[in-house]
Design a protein around this motif. Structure first.
Motif, PDB file in Angstrom:
ATOM      1  N   GLY A 180       0.803  -1.221   0.000  1.00 12.96           N
ATOM      2  CA  GLY A 180       0.000   0.000   0.000  1.00 12.96           C
ATOM      3  C   GLY A 180       0.834   1.268   0.000  1.00 12.96           C
ATOM      4  N   MET A 181       2.168   1.104  -0.041  1.00  9.36           N
ATOM      5  CA  MET A 181       3.069   2.261  -0.035  1.00  9.36           C
ATOM      6  C   MET A 181       2.917   3.120  -1.296  1.00  9.36           C
ATOM      7  SD  MET A 181       5.372   4.012   1.541  1.00  9.36           S
ATOM      8  CE  MET A 181       5.885   2.930   2.874  1.00  9.36           C
ATOM      9  N   ILE A 182       2.354   2.547  -2.355  1.00  8.27           N
ATOM     10  CA  ILE A 182       2.229   3.276  -3.610  1.00  8.27           C
ATOM     11  C   ILE A 182       1.406   4.553  -3.434  1.00  8.27           C
ATOM     12  CG2 ILE A 182       0.212   1.916  -4.314  1.00  8.27           C
ATOM     13  CD1 ILE A 182       2.974   3.284  -6.628  1.00  8.27           C
ATOM     14  N   ARG A 183       0.402   4.531  -2.555  1.00 11.53           N
ATOM     15  CA  ARG A 183      -0.427   5.720  -2.335  1.00 11.53           C
ATOM     16  C   ARG A 183       0.392   6.842  -1.709  1.00 11.53           C
ATOM     17  NH1 ARG A 183      -3.503   1.336  -0.801  1.00 11.53           N
ATOM     18  NH2 ARG A 183      -5.366   0.939  -2.081  1.00 11.53           N
ATOM     19  N   THR A 184       1.227   6.477  -0.745  1.00  9.42           N
ATOM     20  CA  THR A 184       2.092   7.476  -0.112  1.00  9.42           C
ATOM     21  C   THR A 184       3.109   8.020  -1.100  1.00  9.42           C
ATOM     22  OG1 THR A 184       1.857   6.314   1.999  1.00  9.42           O
ATOM     23  CG2 THR A 184       3.672   7.887   1.801  1.00  9.42           C
ATOM     24  N   SER A 185       3.670   7.126  -1.905  1.00  6.46           N
ATOM     25  CA  SER A 185       4.688   7.530  -2.878  1.00  6.46           C
ATOM     26  C   SER A 185       4.117   8.502  -3.905  1.00  6.46           C
ATOM     27  CB  SER A 185       5.251   6.295  -3.597  1.00  6.46           C
ATOM     28  OG  SER A 185       5.922   5.451  -2.689  1.00  6.46           O
ATOM     29  N   LEU A 186       2.925   8.208  -4.404  1.00  8.09           N
ATOM     30  CA  LEU A 186       2.315   9.070  -5.417  1.00  8.09           C
ATOM     31  C   LEU A 186       1.801  10.377  -4.810  1.00  8.09           C
ATOM     32  CD1 LEU A 186       0.437   6.483  -7.657  1.00  8.09           C
ATOM     33  CD2 LEU A 186       2.629   7.604  -8.071  1.00  8.09           C
ATOM     34  N   ALA A 187       1.460  10.355  -3.526  1.00  9.56           N
ATOM     35  CA  ALA A 187       1.082  11.602  -2.855  1.00  9.56           C
ATOM     36  C   ALA A 187       2.299  12.512  -2.710  1.00  9.56           C
ATOM     37  CB  ALA A 187       0.476  11.304  -1.489  1.00  9.56           C
ATOM     38  N   ALA A 188       3.457  11.898  -2.444  1.00 10.51           N
ATOM     39  CA  ALA A 188       4.694  12.666  -2.287  1.00 10.51           C
ATOM     40  C   ALA A 188       5.239  13.128  -3.639  1.00 10.51           C
ATOM     41  CB  ALA A 188       5.746  11.829  -1.564  1.00 10.51           C
ATOM     42  N   VAL A 189       5.015  12.316  -4.676  1.00 10.37           N
ATOM     43  CA  VAL A 189       5.497  12.646  -6.026  1.00 10.37           C
ATOM     44  C   VAL A 189       4.295  12.572  -6.983  1.00 10.37           C
ATOM     45  CG1 VAL A 189       7.251  12.194  -7.782  1.00 10.37           C
ATOM     46  CG2 VAL A 189       7.659  11.481  -5.422  1.00 10.37           C
ATOM     47  N   PRO A 190       3.496  13.628  -7.058  1.00  9.13           N
ATOM     48  CA  PRO A 190       2.288  13.583  -7.889  1.00  9.13           C
ATOM     49  C   PRO A 190       2.576  13.379  -9.375  1.00  9.13           C
ATOM     50  CG  PRO A 190       2.246  15.446  -6.353  1.00  9.13           C
ATOM     51  CD  PRO A 190       3.625  14.886  -6.324  1.00  9.13           C
ATOM     52  N   ARG A 191       3.728  13.827  -9.826  1.00  9.98           N
ATOM     53  CA  ARG A 191       4.080  13.640 -11.242  1.00  9.98           C
ATOM     54  C   ARG A 191       4.521  12.190 -11.421  1.00  9.98           C
ATOM     55  NH1 ARG A 191       7.698  18.586 -13.342  1.00  9.98           N
ATOM     56  NH2 ARG A 191       7.204  17.534 -15.316  1.00  9.98           N
ATOM     57  N   ARG A 192       3.621  11.392 -11.932  1.00 16.25           N
ATOM     58  CA  ARG A 192       3.844   9.955 -11.971  1.00 16.25           C
ATOM     59  C   ARG A 192       5.011   9.557 -12.879  1.00 16.25           C
ATOM     60  NH1 ARG A 192      -1.961   6.892 -11.184  1.00 16.25           N
ATOM     61  NH2 ARG A 192      -2.610   8.142  -9.387  1.00 16.25           N
ATOM     62  N   GLY A 193       5.246  10.349 -13.903  1.00 19.40           N
ATOM     63  CA  GLY A 193       6.390  10.072 -14.766  1.00 19.40           C
ATOM     64  C   GLY A 193       7.701  10.207 -14.018  1.00 19.40           C
ATOM     65  N   HIS A 194       7.804  11.245 -13.167  1.00 14.76           N
ATOM     66  CA  HIS A 194       9.011  11.441 -12.356  1.00 14.76           C
ATOM     67  C   HIS A 194       9.176  10.309 -11.355  1.00 14.76           C
ATOM     68  CE1 HIS A 194      10.080  15.969 -12.890  1.00 14.76           C
ATOM     69  NE2 HIS A 194       9.869  15.352 -14.040  1.00 14.76           N
ATOM     70  N   PHE A 195       8.069   9.899 -10.760  1.00 19.20           N
ATOM     71  CA  PHE A 195       8.118   8.802  -9.794  1.00 19.20           C
ATOM     72  C   PHE A 195       8.634   7.518 -10.445  1.00 19.20           C
ATOM     73  CE2 PHE A 195       5.647   5.012  -8.488  1.00 19.20           C
ATOM     74  CZ  PHE A 195       6.232   4.781  -7.256  1.00 19.20           C
ATOM     75  N   LEU A 196       8.046   7.158 -11.603  1.00 20.66           N
ATOM     76  CA  LEU A 196       8.438   5.916 -12.262  1.00 20.66           C
ATOM     77  C   LEU A 196       9.855   5.991 -12.803  1.00 20.66           C
ATOM     78  CD1 LEU A 196       7.444   3.100 -13.090  1.00 20.66           C
ATOM     79  CD2 LEU A 196       6.676   4.094 -15.262  1.00 20.66           C
ATOM     80  N   LEU A 197      10.214   7.138 -13.378  1.00 15.36           N
ATOM     81  CA  LEU A 197      11.565   7.307 -13.911  1.00 15.36           C
ATOM     82  C   LEU A 197      12.603   7.194 -12.802  1.00 15.36           C
ATOM     83  CD1 LEU A 197      13.414   7.967 -16.300  1.00 15.36           C
ATOM     84  CD2 LEU A 197      13.054  10.403 -15.809  1.00 15.36           C
ATOM     85  N   GLY A 198      12.323   7.805 -11.649  1.00 17.13           N
ATOM     86  CA  GLY A 198      13.271   7.726 -10.541  1.00 17.13           C
ATOM     87  C   GLY A 198      13.447   6.306 -10.046  1.00 17.13           C
ATOM     88  N   LYS A 199      12.352   5.599  -9.889  1.00 18.42           N
ATOM     89  CA  LYS A 199      12.408   4.210  -9.432  1.00 18.42           C
ATOM     90  C   LYS A 199      13.213   3.349 -10.408  1.00 18.42           C
ATOM     91  CE  LYS A 199       8.854   2.394  -7.482  1.00 18.42           C
ATOM     92  NZ  LYS A 199       9.474   2.018  -6.187  1.00 18.42           N
ATOM     93  N   MET A 200      12.903   3.492 -11.696  1.00 14.91           N
ATOM     94  CA  MET A 200      13.572   2.672 -12.702  1.00 14.91           C
ATOM     95  C   MET A 200      15.040   3.046 -12.866  1.00 14.91           C
ATOM     96  SD  MET A 200      10.692   2.198 -15.674  1.00 14.91           S
ATOM     97  CE  MET A 200       9.332   1.023 -15.430  1.00 14.91           C
ATOM     98  N   ALA A 201      15.347   4.340 -12.741  1.00 11.17           N
ATOM     99  CA  ALA A 201      16.740   4.778 -12.884  1.00 11.17           C
ATOM    100  C   ALA A 201      17.617   4.190 -11.783  1.00 11.17           C
ATOM    101  CB  ALA A 201      16.813   6.301 -12.859  1.00 11.17           C
ATOM    102  N   VAL A 202      17.135   4.265 -10.536  1.00 13.58           N
ATOM    103  CA  VAL A 202      17.920   3.748  -9.408  1.00 13.58           C
ATOM    104  C   VAL A 202      18.071   2.230  -9.512  1.00 13.58           C
ATOM    105  CG1 VAL A 202      17.957   3.432  -6.906  1.00 13.58           C
ATOM    106  CG2 VAL A 202      17.309   5.643  -7.870  1.00 13.58           C
TER     107      VAL A 202
END
Length: 256
Positions: free
Chosen positions: A87-109
């Motif tokens: 359920g952490m995805i809700r917190t993550s997307l609340a902290a990073v509303p721009r979903r492209g930035h969220f996914l790019l950051g996760k995949m880059a790391v």
């Protein structure tokens, strides 16, 4: 949230989750360990004439890649699916509303970590294998050997990225692993193993991408391909790009 903060957040998530850390460690331990075992027990006399004529000492270093990529598939899936299962995805997307930035950051790391582990695995497996092969071994300075070693690391990094894209689309570790493991370890080998289906099988990501790990063309009597090492790698890049774009499209349109 600044993009550097996204990267730091994703790095913290990955290194503090035991399952992702252990799967990365297993990529190295299983691949290098079994490569050493296979080389220590290798007997050239067990090869048929066609295999002897196309013996590839470098490819021997990656004879255990099937085991290592199994762990890398699990790593790529868990990096994404753990957020959904907890359920952490809700917190993550609340902290990073721009979903492209969220996914790019996760995949880059995660891809960077997979690349580092992949290169370490590749080079250690190579030096262990060549030492155990004795007179059959080859040096890292020989033609195309360095390309194969770096290519093996890139292959594992792309594999992790592909699996992250699929896991983002499916949002379930069970569903993603249930599809990806048979796809890479069974379906790809079966389609490439029969002449009637080889024209399809040789364009699947694992079969095409693995071509970059060969120094000798058609190593060990393997079938000819209509592409070279970098051509095969390019095919895998296209598969990975499709998976990532698919994951992004789903993440944009679907609720957390």
């Amino acid at each position: 949230m600044a993009y550097t903060a996204v990267l730091k957040s994703e790095w913290t998530k990955i290194r503090t989750v035991a399952s992702t850390s252990w799967t990365l460690a297993l990529v190295f331990l299983v691949t290098a360990g079994f490569a050493a075992l296979f080389s220590a027990t290798f007997d050239e006399n067990n090869l048929d004439p066609a295999q002897q004529a196309t013996f590839d000492a470098t490819a021997m270093s990656f004879a255990s890649m099937q085991f290592g990529q199994l762990a890398m598939i699990v790593f790529g899936v868990l990096v994404v699916s753990t957020e959904y299962s907890t359920g952490m995805i809700r917190t993550s997307l609340a902290a990073v509303p721009r979903r492209g930035h969220f996914l790019l950051g996760k995949m880059a790391v995660a891809t960077t970590l997979a690349l580092v582990v992949g290169l370490l695995t590749s080079f250690v497996s190579f030096f262990l294998t060549q030492a155990l092969l004795g007179d059959l071994g080859i040096g890292v300075g020989e033609e195309n050997v360095l390309r194969a070693l770096i290519g093996a690391g890139l292959y594992l990094a792309l594999l992790a990225l592909f699996c992250m894209g699929v896991a983002t689309m499916l949002r379930s570790s069970v569903a993603a692993i249930s599809i990806l493991i048979p796809f890479f370890l069974i379906v790809s080998n079966l389609l490439n193993g029969f002449e009637a289906t080889r024209t399809v099988g040789q364009y699947l990501p694992s079969n095409a991408g693995a071509r970059i790990m060969q120094v000798v063309p058609n190593a060990f009597g393997s079938p000819e391909t209509p592409y070279g090492p970098w051509g095969g790698f390019g095919i895998m890049v296209l598969w990975t790009l499709a998976a990532v774009l698919g994951g992004y499209a789903v993440l944009r349109k679907r609720d957390a």
